[in-house]
Design a protein around this motif. Structure first.
Motif, short mmCIF file in Angstrom:
data_model
loop_
_atom_site.label_atom_id
_atom_site.label_comp_id
_atom_site.label_asym_id
_atom_site.label_seq_id
_atom_site.Cartn_x
_atom_site.Cartn_y
_atom_site.Cartn_z
N PRO A 79 -8.51 -26.19 49.70
CA PRO A 79 -9.86 -27.05 49.27
C PRO A 79 -10.12 -28.07 50.53
O PRO A 79 -11.10 -28.28 50.49
CB PRO A 79 -9.14 -27.70 48.10
CG PRO A 79 -7.93 -27.46 47.98
CD PRO A 79 -7.53 -26.27 48.74
N ALA A 80 -9.24 -27.90 51.48
CA ALA A 80 -9.60 -28.86 52.78
C ALA A 80 -10.46 -28.04 53.50
O ALA A 80 -10.99 -28.50 54.69
CB ALA A 80 -8.22 -29.40 53.38
N ARG A 82 -13.49 -25.63 54.85
CA ARG A 82 -14.84 -25.01 54.48
C ARG A 82 -15.31 -23.84 55.43
O ARG A 82 -15.97 -24.32 56.63
CB ARG A 82 -16.01 -26.16 54.41
CG ARG A 82 -15.86 -27.20 53.24
CD ARG A 82 -16.62 -28.38 53.36
NE ARG A 82 -16.58 -29.15 54.79
CZ ARG A 82 -15.34 -29.89 54.75
NH1 ARG A 82 -14.45 -29.80 53.99
NH2 ARG A 82 -15.32 -30.34 55.98
N SER A 141 -14.86 -29.52 47.73
CA SER A 141 -13.33 -29.68 47.83
C SER A 141 -12.85 -30.20 46.21
O SER A 141 -11.77 -30.14 46.18
CB SER A 141 -13.22 -30.45 48.65
OG SER A 141 -13.32 -30.15 49.71
N ASN A 142 -13.87 -30.42 45.34
CA ASN A 142 -13.58 -30.88 44.13
C ASN A 142 -14.23 -30.00 42.84
O ASN A 142 -15.20 -30.90 42.26
CB ASN A 142 -13.95 -32.31 44.02
CG ASN A 142 -13.04 -33.28 44.95
OD1 ASN A 142 -11.86 -33.11 44.94
ND2 ASN A 142 -13.63 -33.82 46.00
#
Length: 145
Positions: A79-80, A82, A141-142
């Motif tokens: 998730p960190a 992209r 990320s969320n």
């Protein structure tokens, strides 16, 4: 800038060329492998690259495999990260400006070295546009439960 680069066996030659190009541009480069064209699995190198980005050991990443698709999927599991799969400079610039991409992915079987260098140049020269993009990028990320 500290940049991490990783590939699979299909992109090891392009990785070596791009590593040298980035060094010539004055960047500190962490080559995460592989070193030879012996068969390896792209997820292993995508996950490694993602962990280096997530841990802050590199500000940007370059992910390479035959198509660029598989390794970009692996990087994006973190998730960190992209990671944006690009094939020309405009998409590389837009990935930074609109999506705050911190990893660029490319396919060695689909892109030549000159175009890959042009994509890297655009990716590194472009900043995040912020503004209306900030909230959207935060959602990347969320994801909702």
């Amino acid at each position: 800038m500290r940049i991490a680069i990783a590939s699979d066996h299909a992109a090891v030659d392009l990785k070596a060329e791009l590593r040298e190009y980035l060094i010539e541009l004055g960047h500190e480069v962490a080559d995460l492998g592989p070193e030879t064209a012996d068969r390896v699995d792209y997820p292993d190198y995508g996950y490694l690259l993602a962990s280096v980005i997530a841990d802050g050991m590199a500000e940007r990443g370059v992910a390479l495999c035959g198509s660029g698709i598989g390794i970009s999927i692996a990087v994006n599991r973190n998730p960190a990260c992209r990671a944006a799969l690009v094939s020309e400079p405009l998409s590389a610039a837009l990935a930074r400006e609109h999506n705050d991409a911190n990893v660029i992915a490319m396919g060695a079987r689909l892109i030549g070295s000159d175009m890959a260098k042009a994509c890297i140049d655009a990716f590194l020269a472009t900043g995040f546009g912020e503004g209306r993009h900030t909230g959207r990028v935060a959602k990347l990320s969320n994801p909702p439960a």
